[in-house]
Each structure stands twice: as structure tokens, then as C-alpha cells.
Design an enzyme around this catalytic site. Structure first.
Site, PDB file in Angstrom:
ATOM      1  N   HIS A   1      17.631  65.516 -23.524  1.00 53.54           N
ATOM      2  CA  HIS A   1      16.190  65.745 -24.031  1.00 53.54           C
ATOM      3  C   HIS A   1      15.591  66.957 -23.953  1.00 53.54           C
ATOM      4  CE1 HIS A   1      15.802  61.464 -23.216  1.00 53.54           C
ATOM      5  NE2 HIS A   1      14.543  61.432 -24.089  1.00 53.54           N
TER       6      HIS A   1
ATOM      7  N   LYS B   1      13.597  53.503 -15.145  1.00 52.29           N
ATOM      8  CA  LYS B   1      13.168  53.002 -13.954  1.00 52.29           C
ATOM      9  C   LYS B   1      12.030  53.695 -13.156  1.00 52.29           C
ATOM     10  CE  LYS B   1      16.507  54.955 -10.535  1.00 52.29           C
ATOM     11  NZ  LYS B   1      15.852  55.834  -9.597  1.00 52.29           N
TER      12      LYS B   1
END
Lengths: 192, 280
Positions: free
Chosen positions: A38, A103
Site C-alpha cells: 500500500h 479485521k
């Protein structure tokens, strides 16, 4: 809280109908990328450069698997903590990513980006790695091989179990559910 | 004096690494089962059921329960009557970790320099805590520590006057900030007392204690009970998706400290509460 079986790429119609708490079994191509990938991708976007993989309209799975044992498609795998990707997520949604899988709760910047760009932040169960690895039918590294477990992988998944955590309407499943159970036993007089 | 060759240490550590990652301890699985019975949230109940299934599947198929097979934290109790031969003792621990992570198909999750961040490719170096003890054996425990929960751990120096309530407030604040990010249901290892370095070590050691076993000091055992109840009243629940089971256990370890100080550390252990011990 509806149940859906959806295929990637997710259509805008799919995205608009999803509400927090909906259970989704996702089938099709998804891309695995986490922290280091990322960082590189958002640097490219900021510089106006193309990404090494076209992720417009795609779903990104924040994860890094174990190596496969001989005969396995992929080693155990489950989502990593999504909030570490929060600083990158708005730029990725703006670029055209339609869903992310992670999560744990995320910051308001992600909630807002999902609403603004018509996208979803899904939750899968962290650490459910043996079970989830069976839902992956193929994998290949498609970029940043040097990052090892953090490389970008293209996966084919079948009935991958997800919950809608943040929808395109600005709702937040974590906030909603935690409020229901705060002091629940205390109020009910249940001893632990 | 007993002679132990480094090859025996390497083999033992390697086996402990993959055994810890494949076979979740029985006390942890029993903790999931107990939590599942009492869980008020349907989402939480479903998560707990799946965690039990995941542990069973991992065990039967000899696969890691969680893909984050951690940074290896190795606790060694080295008997003072042991003479290690064939090479360096500390190198043999690292070689054991290297071998275990390679042969066990465990994820390599360690970067060499914390700022340059290049993966070392073999999950070394491990963090090693060594204590010299009486005897002629070596007791080795491997704790593969996942990143998500470790990231949410915290330490603070309280004022001595803040006492028991101050400790509670700090633990609860740490758990609330961690929320679903620490992968609950968690084990909350707490250290109280000692020095800056000692208190975090106490919290880490606390995580090793079996679920269901209280501290032998009555006032600390009482604090453990109260904190467990208060943490489970936060509503955070399994995976932070709401519920009445946020923590499985709150083990607390204490140590003497300076007259000015009341250090507290919270080491959060995710539901993949793995640990494995062997004696050489």
C-alpha cells in the site's frame, strides 16, 4: 442482516444494496495487498503513475499468507488489522477500489471514503486462517515479489465468508454492535 | 554437570516453533468453548464456534492455526549445571527458530532494520529471555507472538497513590483503545511493579500462564477476577464486533518496585494464544 452470494467485480448495484451486518459469500478474483504494498501504491498514485496491477473496480484483501505446504494452493491466511491501512484507504477508494477485506474497526476517514466513493469495507474473522485458506482456489504473485509475504497476489476465491463492516451509506457495524453489549451482563445481573 | 550438544537445542526449538503454531493449547480451546456458551451476541457466538473449528482443523491437518506465526519469543531457563558444547548457545536458539519456521512452512514476519524494513527471510532474530536456574536441564518455551495484539500493548508509570483503581483504569483504557484491532477474545497479560524494563517482561511472562489459574496472592487474584468482568463489560466482544466475551483471562504478575513508582504494563495476546514448552 441479509445473506448474499456475490461475484467479483462488485457492481454499483451490489454495493448500494449492502448494509452493515449483511453476510456475503464472495466468489471470483480478489487481490491481496497489505502495509508495504500500500505504501508503494499510494506513492505511485500521488505521483500520478499507474499501479503495477489495475485495481479499478476490484476488492483488496489485507493479508499475507503462510507459505503453502506441498500440494496446497496457499498456506493459512486470514485478514490482518485493517486500521494500519486506513491512511492509504481513501486514496485507494478514490482510485476505484470497490471493497477491502480486513479485521477490526477503522477510522472515520474510511467510513467517509466508503460513503463518498461508493465502496465497502468488509470484515473477515482474524486468525481463522486454516478455514479461510480452503476458500482460496488459486493464487499468483502479480507484483512486488521482493516483499515476500507482503507481495501483491491475485487470488481466486469461492464463497469467501465476509461481513459488511462499513457500507456505502456511512454505517459502522463495530459501533452499532459494541453499544448493544456494553454492560450487558451488569444490566441483566448475570455473573461471570 | 551435564553435557548438552547444540544440535539437541536446535532440534528442540525448531519443533517447538511449529508445534506451537499448529496446536492451539487445550486451555485456550476450552476458553473458547466456555465463552461460546455464555456469549450474548449472535455474531460473537458464531465467531467463537468458528475459532473452535479452526483450532480443530489446524490440529488435524498439522497447519498453522493463524497465518501470523509471529515473531518468536523464546524463554529459556538454563540449568547452572549444564555445559553446552558444539557451538554458541544463543546461536543455537536462533538456528532452531530458522529451521522451525522453514520446515514448518510458517510465515516469515520479521524485518531486519525497523526503519529500512527488509524481511530477513527466515523469521530471525527471535527475542530470547534467558534465566540461569539451579539444575542440569534446559527448559525452553516458544511463544510465537502475533503483530496485531502486540501493537496494542502499552506501559505506563502511575503515581503510587493511584493504587488498585489506577491499575484498573489503565488496563481498561488499553483494552478499549485496542478494541477489535487486537483480535479478541484476548488474554490480557498484566505486569505491575519492577522497573521500566521489568514491568513489560512481567506482562509478557503473565501471558504464558495457563487460562484458569489465578495469581497465588489473594489480592492479585481478586484484581484478576474484577478486571476480567470489567473487560467483558466493555461490549467489545469477539473480533470487536460486539459481545460479552472480550477477554478469556487476565493473568497478572507483580514485582517489588521503587518507593516513587507504580509501573503497569499490558501485553495483549490475541486469540491465537500459542505457547509450547520442552525440557532438554
Amino acid at each position: 442482516m441479509a445473506e448474499y452470494q456475490l461475484k467479483t467485480p462488485l457492481s454499483d448495484e451490489d454495493i448500494q444494496k449492502l448494509q452493515i451486518g449483511d453476510q456475503v459469500l464472495l466468489t471470483g478474483t480478489i487481490y491481496m495487498a497489505r502495509d508495504a504494498a500500500h505504501k508503494r501504491m499510494v506513492e505511485l498514485l500521488e505521483a500520478g503513475q499507474p499501479l503495477p496491477v489495475d485495481l479499478k473496480g476490484e476488492v483488496i484483501f489485507y493479508a499475507g499468507p503462510c507459505p503453502p505446504k506441498p500440494g496446497q494452493v496457499i498456506g493459512p491466511v486470514a485478514p490482518t488489522t485493517a486500521f494500519r491501512m486506513d491512511p492509504f484507504a481513501p486514496a485507494m477508494y478514490e482510485y476505484g477500489v470497490k471493497g477491502t477485506i480486513g479485521k477490526g474497526p477503522r477510522r472515520d476517514m474510511v467510513k467517509q471514503a466508503c460513503k463518498e466513493f461508493g465502496a465497502i469495507s468488509f470484515a473477515a474473522i482474524g486468525g481463522l486462517s486454516t478455514i479461510l485458506s480452503r476458500r482460496v482456489k488459486s493464487q499468483e504473485v502479480v507484483a512486488y515479489d521482493d516483499l515476500g509475504p507482503e507481495a501483491i497476489r491475485k487470488l481466486e476465491v469461492e464463497d469467501f465468508p465476509l461481513l459488511v463492516a462499513y457500507d456505502a451509506h456511512g454505517q459502522d457495524l463495530y459501533e452499532q454492535e459494541i453499544a448493544k453489549y456494553e454492560n450487558y451482563n451488569l444490566n441483566k445481573g448475570v455473573g461471570i | 554437570m551435564r553435557i548438552i550438544h547444540v544440535d539437541q537445542i536446535i532440534e528442540t526449538v525448531a519443533k517447538l516453533c511449529w508445534e506451537a503454531c499448529y496446536y492451539l493449547p487445550e486451555d485456550v480451546v476450552a476458553g473458547f468453548r466456555r465463552a461460546e456458551k455464555t456469549e450474548a451476541s449472535p455474531i460473537g457466538k458464531n465467531i467463537l464456534q468458528q475459532l473452535v473449528e479452526n483450532a480443530e482443523e489446524a490440529k488435524v491437518n498439522h497447519m498453522p492455526y493463524c497465518h501470523d506465526t509471529g515473531m518468536a519469543v523464546v524463554f529459556v531457563e538454563l540449568g547452572q549445571d549444564v555445559h553446552v558444547t558444539g557451538g554458541s548457545f544463543m546461536d543455537s536458539i536462533q538456528e532452531g527458530v530458522r529451521t522451525g519456521y522453514r520446515e514448518g512452512y510458517l510465515r516469515k514476519s520479521v524485518v531486519g532494520d525497523p526503519l529500512i524494513r527488509v524481511n530477513t527471510g527466515d523469521n530471525t532474530p527471535a527475542v530470547v529471555h534467558t534465566e540461569i536456574v539451579p539444575g542440569d536441564e534446559i527448559k525452553i518455551t516458544v511463544l510465537p507472538k502475533g503483530g496485531g495484539s502486540e501493537n496494542m500493548s502499552a506501559m505506563k508509570f502511575l503515581l503510587p497513590g493511584e493504587g488498585m483503581q489506577g491499575v484498573k483504569n489503565f488496563v481498561l483504557q488499553t483494552i478499549k483503545e485496542a478494541g477489535g484491532k487486537a483480535c479478541p477474545p484476548v488474554v490480557v497479560g498484566v505486569g505491575i511493579g519492577g522497573s521500566f524494563d521489568k514491568v513489560t517482561s512481567l506482562a509478557k511472562h503473565a501471558v504464558l500462564r495457563e487460562i484458569g489459574v489465578h495469581n497465588h496472592e489473594q489480592h492479585i487474584a481478586q484484581l484478576e477476577k474484577e478486571l476480567l468482568e470489567e473487560i467483558n463489560n466493555t461490549g467489545i466482544g469477539p473480533q470487536g464486533l460486539g459481545g460479552t466475551n472480550t477477554a478469556l483471562w487476565v493473568p497478572i504478575e507483580t514485582f517489588a518496585c521503587h518507593i516513587t513508582a507504580l509501573p503497569v504494563a499490558v501485553n495483549i495476546q490475541c486469540h491465537a494464544a500459542r505457547k509450547k514448552t520442552a525440557v532438554v
